[in-house]
Design a protein around this motif. Structure first.
Motif, PDB file in Angstrom:
ATOM      1  N   LEU A   1      -5.114   6.914   0.648  1.00 57.37           N
ATOM      2  CA  LEU A   1      -4.281   5.770   1.010  1.00 57.37           C
ATOM      3  C   LEU A   1      -3.152   6.194   1.952  1.00 57.37           C
ATOM      4  CD1 LEU A   1      -3.921   3.863  -2.379  1.00 57.37           C
ATOM      5  CD2 LEU A   1      -4.953   2.986  -0.289  1.00 57.37           C
ATOM      6  N   PHE A   2      -2.544   7.343   1.682  1.00 58.67           N
ATOM      7  CA  PHE A   2      -1.473   7.855   2.528  1.00 58.67           C
ATOM      8  C   PHE A   2      -1.982   8.103   3.952  1.00 58.67           C
ATOM      9  CE2 PHE A   2       1.004  11.392   4.295  1.00 58.67           C
ATOM     10  CZ  PHE A   2       2.274  10.841   4.235  1.00 58.67           C
TER      11      PHE A   2
ATOM     12  N   ARG B   1      -2.741   3.864  10.424  1.00 61.63           N
ATOM     13  CA  ARG B   1      -2.417   2.507  10.869  1.00 61.63           C
ATOM     14  C   ARG B   1      -0.951   2.363  11.281  1.00 61.63           C
ATOM     15  NH1 ARG B   1      -3.224  -1.700   7.159  1.00 61.63           N
ATOM     16  NH2 ARG B   1      -2.935  -0.338   5.397  1.00 61.63           N
ATOM     17  N   ARG B   2      -0.194   3.433  11.163  1.00 64.13           N
ATOM     18  CA  ARG B   2       1.232   3.469  11.533  1.00 64.13           C
ATOM     19  C   ARG B   2       2.059   2.421  10.774  1.00 64.13           C
ATOM     20  NH1 ARG B   2      -0.859   4.776  17.090  1.00 64.13           N
ATOM     21  NH2 ARG B   2      -0.395   6.994  17.267  1.00 64.13           N
ATOM     22  N   VAL B   3       1.783   2.311   9.471  1.00 63.80           N
ATOM     23  CA  VAL B   3       2.548   1.398   8.622  1.00 63.80           C
ATOM     24  C   VAL B   3       3.222   2.136   7.464  1.00 63.80           C
ATOM     25  CG1 VAL B   3       1.241  -0.678   9.224  1.00 63.80           C
ATOM     26  CG2 VAL B   3       0.469   0.754   7.321  1.00 63.80           C
TER      27      VAL B   3
ATOM     28  N   ARG C   1       0.828  -1.212   0.000  1.00 65.78           N
ATOM     29  CA  ARG C   1       0.000   0.000   0.000  1.00 65.78           C
ATOM     30  C   ARG C   1       0.859   1.258   0.000  1.00 65.78           C
ATOM     31  NH1 ARG C   1      -5.561  -0.994   1.410  1.00 65.78           N
ATOM     32  NH2 ARG C   1      -5.746   1.105   2.236  1.00 65.78           N
ATOM     33  N   ASN C   2       2.056   1.196   0.601  1.00 69.03           N
ATOM     34  CA  ASN C   2       2.980   2.325   0.545  1.00 69.03           C
ATOM     35  C   ASN C   2       3.359   2.614  -0.904  1.00 69.03           C
ATOM     36  OD1 ASN C   2       4.081   3.459   3.241  1.00 69.03           O
ATOM     37  ND2 ASN C   2       3.888   1.258   3.607  1.00 69.03           N
ATOM     38  N   GLU C   3       3.747   1.567  -1.621  1.00 72.51           N
ATOM     39  CA  GLU C   3       4.151   1.723  -3.006  1.00 72.51           C
ATOM     40  C   GLU C   3       2.990   2.208  -3.872  1.00 72.51           C
ATOM     41  OE1 GLU C   3       4.723  -0.885  -1.059  1.00 72.51           O
ATOM     42  OE2 GLU C   3       6.752  -1.633  -1.340  1.00 72.51           O
ATOM     43  N   LEU C   4       1.798   1.658  -3.633  1.00 73.52           N
ATOM     44  CA  LEU C   4       0.623   2.045  -4.408  1.00 73.52           C
ATOM     45  C   LEU C   4       0.266   3.512  -4.173  1.00 73.52           C
ATOM     46  CD1 LEU C   4      -1.703   1.308  -6.301  1.00 73.52           C
ATOM     47  CD2 LEU C   4      -2.990   0.574  -4.272  1.00 73.52           C
TER      48      LEU C   4
END
Length: 143
Positions: free
Chosen positions: A62-63, A69-71, A2-5
Motif C-alpha cells: 500500500l505504501f 500515485r504521489r498521494v 489509504r495513508n492511514e490504512l
C-alpha cells in the motif's frame, strides 16, 4: 484513507514483530497461547508471526502504491502507524492478556507493573497517533 490504512497496518506489524521477537523468542516470557503444551504455544507463535508479517507486507505494498500515485501524506501515514501500533498493544494488553487470558506478559512474578507499563505505552502510542491524525485532517481542511 489509504495513508492511514498503510500506516496502521505497518504499526500493527511492527508492534506484533517486537512483541514476538522480544517477549516470545528472546526473553521466553510467554507464547501467543499459553493454555496448552509448549508445542502448541510454538505453533500459536508461528501463526501470530505469520499474521504480523502479512500485515507488514500488505502495508508496504500500500505504501509503494501511495508513493507511485504521489498521494503519500507523511503526517497521515505516521499517525496511522502510531495508532495501529498503540491499538494493537492496547488490544493485546487488555483483551488477550486479561479478558481472554491467552497469555500474560510474564509468569511467576507480580504482573501489575508489567501490565501498567505495557498499557501506558499503548495509550501513549495511540494518543500520539490520534493527535497526529487530527492535526493532519485540520491542516487538510484549512488548505
Amino acid at each position: 484513507m489509504r495513508n492511514e490504512l498503510s500506516g496502521a497496518m505497518l504499526g500493527l506489524g511492527i508492534a506484533a514483530f517486537v512483541d514476538e521477537t522480544v517477549f516470545h523468542q528472546l526473553l521466553h516470557w510467554h507464547h501467543f497461547y499459553d493454555g496448552s503444551t509448549p508445542a502448541a504455544g510454538l505453533v500459536s507463535d508461528g501463526v501470530f508471526h505469520a499474521f504480523s508479517w502479512f500485515c507488514t507486507v500488505a502495508a508496504l505494498f500500500l505504501f509503494a502504491d501511495l508513493r507511485r500515485r504521489r498521494v503519500y501524506s507523511g503526517p497521515r501515514w505516521w499517525g496511522g502507524l502510531l495508532t495501529g501500533a498503540g491499538a494493537f498493544q492496547l488490544y493485546d494488553g487488555t483483551i488477550q492478556h486479561k479478558l481472554l487470558g491467552l497469555h500474560q506478559i510474564r509468569y511467576d512474578v507480580d504482573v501489575a507493573p508489567y501490565d501498567w507499563a505495557w498499557n501506558i505505552v499503548a495509550v501513549a502510542l495511540l494518543a500520539a497517533g490520534v493527535v497526529l491524525l487530527a492535526r493532519s485532517r485540520r491542516t487538510a481542511v484549512a488548505a
